[in-house]
Design a protein around this motif. Sequence first.
Motif, PDB file in Angstrom:
ATOM      1  N   ASP A 181       0.819  -1.213   0.000  1.00  0.00           N
ATOM      2  CA  ASP A 181       0.000   0.000   0.000  1.00  0.00           C
ATOM      3  C   ASP A 181       0.852   1.261   0.000  1.00  0.00           C
ATOM      4  O   ASP A 181       0.357   2.356  -0.291  1.00  0.00           O
ATOM      5  CB  ASP A 181      -0.926   0.021   1.232  1.00  0.00           C
ATOM      6  N   GLU A 182       2.135   1.121   0.359  1.00  0.00           N
ATOM      7  CA  GLU A 182       3.015   2.287   0.407  1.00  0.00           C
ATOM      8  C   GLU A 182       3.476   2.630  -1.006  1.00  0.00           C
ATOM      9  O   GLU A 182       3.953   1.762  -1.731  1.00  0.00           O
ATOM     10  CB  GLU A 182       4.226   2.025   1.320  1.00  0.00           C
ATOM     11  N   PRO A 183       3.355   3.885  -1.423  1.00  0.00           N
ATOM     12  CA  PRO A 183       3.666   4.272  -2.802  1.00  0.00           C
ATOM     13  C   PRO A 183       5.160   4.244  -3.091  1.00  0.00           C
ATOM     14  O   PRO A 183       5.984   4.460  -2.196  1.00  0.00           O
ATOM     15  CB  PRO A 183       3.111   5.695  -2.912  1.00  0.00           C
ATOM     16  N   SER A 228      10.599  -1.628  -9.249  1.00  0.00           N
ATOM     17  CA  SER A 228      10.073  -1.092  -7.991  1.00  0.00           C
ATOM     18  C   SER A 228      10.474  -1.991  -6.827  1.00  0.00           C
ATOM     19  O   SER A 228      10.404  -3.222  -6.933  1.00  0.00           O
ATOM     20  CB  SER A 228       8.552  -0.966  -8.052  1.00  0.00           C
ATOM     21  N   THR A 284      10.454   2.612   0.143  1.00  0.00           N
ATOM     22  CA  THR A 284      10.175   2.255  -1.246  1.00  0.00           C
ATOM     23  C   THR A 284      11.125   3.014  -2.176  1.00  0.00           C
ATOM     24  O   THR A 284      11.577   4.124  -1.870  1.00  0.00           O
ATOM     25  CB  THR A 284       8.728   2.613  -1.625  1.00  0.00           C
ATOM     26  N   TRP A 337      10.294  -2.595  -2.471  1.00  0.00           N
ATOM     27  CA  TRP A 337       9.786  -2.327  -1.126  1.00  0.00           C
ATOM     28  C   TRP A 337      10.713  -3.029  -0.133  1.00  0.00           C
ATOM     29  O   TRP A 337      11.132  -4.173  -0.370  1.00  0.00           O
ATOM     30  CB  TRP A 337       8.370  -2.867  -0.944  1.00  0.00           C
ATOM     31  N   TYR A 354       7.797   5.295   4.641  1.00  0.00           N
ATOM     32  CA  TYR A 354       6.446   5.235   5.185  1.00  0.00           C
ATOM     33  C   TYR A 354       6.348   4.262   6.359  1.00  0.00           C
ATOM     34  O   TYR A 354       7.311   3.556   6.686  1.00  0.00           O
ATOM     35  CB  TYR A 354       5.470   4.855   4.072  1.00  0.00           C
ATOM     36  N   VAL A 368       4.085  11.136  -3.169  1.00  0.00           N
ATOM     37  CA  VAL A 368       2.710  11.532  -3.458  1.00  0.00           C
ATOM     38  C   VAL A 368       2.699  12.933  -4.033  1.00  0.00           C
ATOM     39  O   VAL A 368       3.364  13.835  -3.532  1.00  0.00           O
ATOM     40  CB  VAL A 368       1.859  11.479  -2.169  1.00  0.00           C
TER      41      VAL A 368
END
Length: 542
Positions: free
Chosen positions: A118-120, A215, A274, A217, A269, A124
């Motif tokens: 859920d963490e971008p 990407s 990320t 995480w 986050y 943002v």
Amino acid sequence: MLALVGATDALAADPIMRLADVKAGMHCTGRSVIRGTTISSFDAEVIDVIQDVSGPAILIRASGPAVDETGIGFGFSGSPIYCKDAHGVSRNAGAVAFGLGDYGNKLAGVTPIEAILDEPIAPVKGARRLTARERASRRQLSAPLTLTGLTPWLAGRLRAAASRRGEPVYAAPSGPLKSFPPQQLVPGSSLSVGLSSGDLALSAIGTVAYTDGNSVWGFGHPLDAAGPRSLLLQDAYVYTVVNDPNGDIAGSYKLAAPGHDIGTLSGDYLNAVTGTVGPLPSTTRLHIHAHDLDTGRELVSDSHVADEIDLGSNIGISPLGIVAPIGILDAGVRLLHSDPGRTTARMCLRVMIAGHARPLRFCNRYVGDNSVAGSAGLLAASDADEATLLLESVQFPGIRVESMSADVQLRRGLAQAYLARARAPRHVRRDGALHVKAAVKVLRGSRRHVSFDVPVPHALPPGQYALTLSGPGPDGTGGGDGGSQDDLVALLSELFSPGGAGDLGPTSFKSLARQFAAFRRYDGLTARFVASEPEPVGPSAR
């Protein structure tokens, strides 16, 4: 064709297991690097699904040869946990995030993979910059910081400074004797979040929890929970896992070093850090050139420091504000092969801001005495700390610090003399100058004679005056209650402590340049004309 398929498979995202499908008693598998860059596996038994302060978590007990001796400690954060579903498919259920403090470090909390994803990845859009007060409350680092490239002497004192705030800081060798190739980040790989790289590298090391293409995480928890970041995404090399079953050092931890700069860490986050493999973040070149004036020896240090100043330094201090003072301190100790209590130094600090040809610059001389305010190197580092605080306080947008250069000259002993007596003519005209001849006693040296002119102010009324000459003592204030060790710890503690909200910073480059130049301190004699009798009052005063 087979080679292409293999490469695609390596980058494919793992299937995930929803938290609702995780059950007590499941026998799962964890992945993490125990030695070098090779991913090892360990057993992970699901004890229960619990409600943690920040949300649901999975409680596991780790076992197996990879962790039996040390348990799970710092550096394991982000280690993915794979559980098989009803069809026997191995799925990523989450990542190790915290320990429970049990003897042997076998119990751990796992952040569910849904919360992690859920963490971008990218910041943002339109994210609010934190206020100065909010930044101050987040200044301390919430994850262990690994230092490489420091002398053991300074690294030990950094650890002491951080431990006073209950924050673990580890010193590690710069890297293995034989270099290792850049690593492809996959779940279970070692991951480093770098504040800097090069001769002086500061980073937080954990594990990759999940990847999807480029990407990434990691960690399963925040670094500082600062939101948008612009740090170095790096691979890492693990020397070993240091065993501490009792938690005496704050738990077992991976002795590891950051490796190659391979991307940008853009998010920090609550449930993960990320980033993206590829382009690197904006960095500041930190160049330190130190000279030993006693021996002629020179030392050069070059590092690249993540530039988060325009991002708002959301943790209350920029990476440059942490790395630069430490680098200047370390250069002095490394150059002199010691840290003498009485030293003299001169530092010229020069900063280049993108889009401006005019550098920010000041030069200061430091006479450092242990009994007053620590060594000259410590005083120079304190000035560098103040200079970065000024850069962090700017109020105009678009500031990018291209480089910071520190030219430091050091010598042992105090370059200091005391005025013994002085003579000057008894009469002088306004707008003229008094030619003063003085005798000075050099500290631990001979007596010398010097001469100089003191200009007479035009506004000084006719009359009889005493000319008072005074000079600075050793730099710093305070009476030497704690000596240099306490002063050193005080400076280093500032790098891990919340700072005050401070005043409104410079609103233009011109204002910034003026305030930066004001760091230059006067280091010569001061002359004052003091009336030796009361001045007449009224018209006769002329």
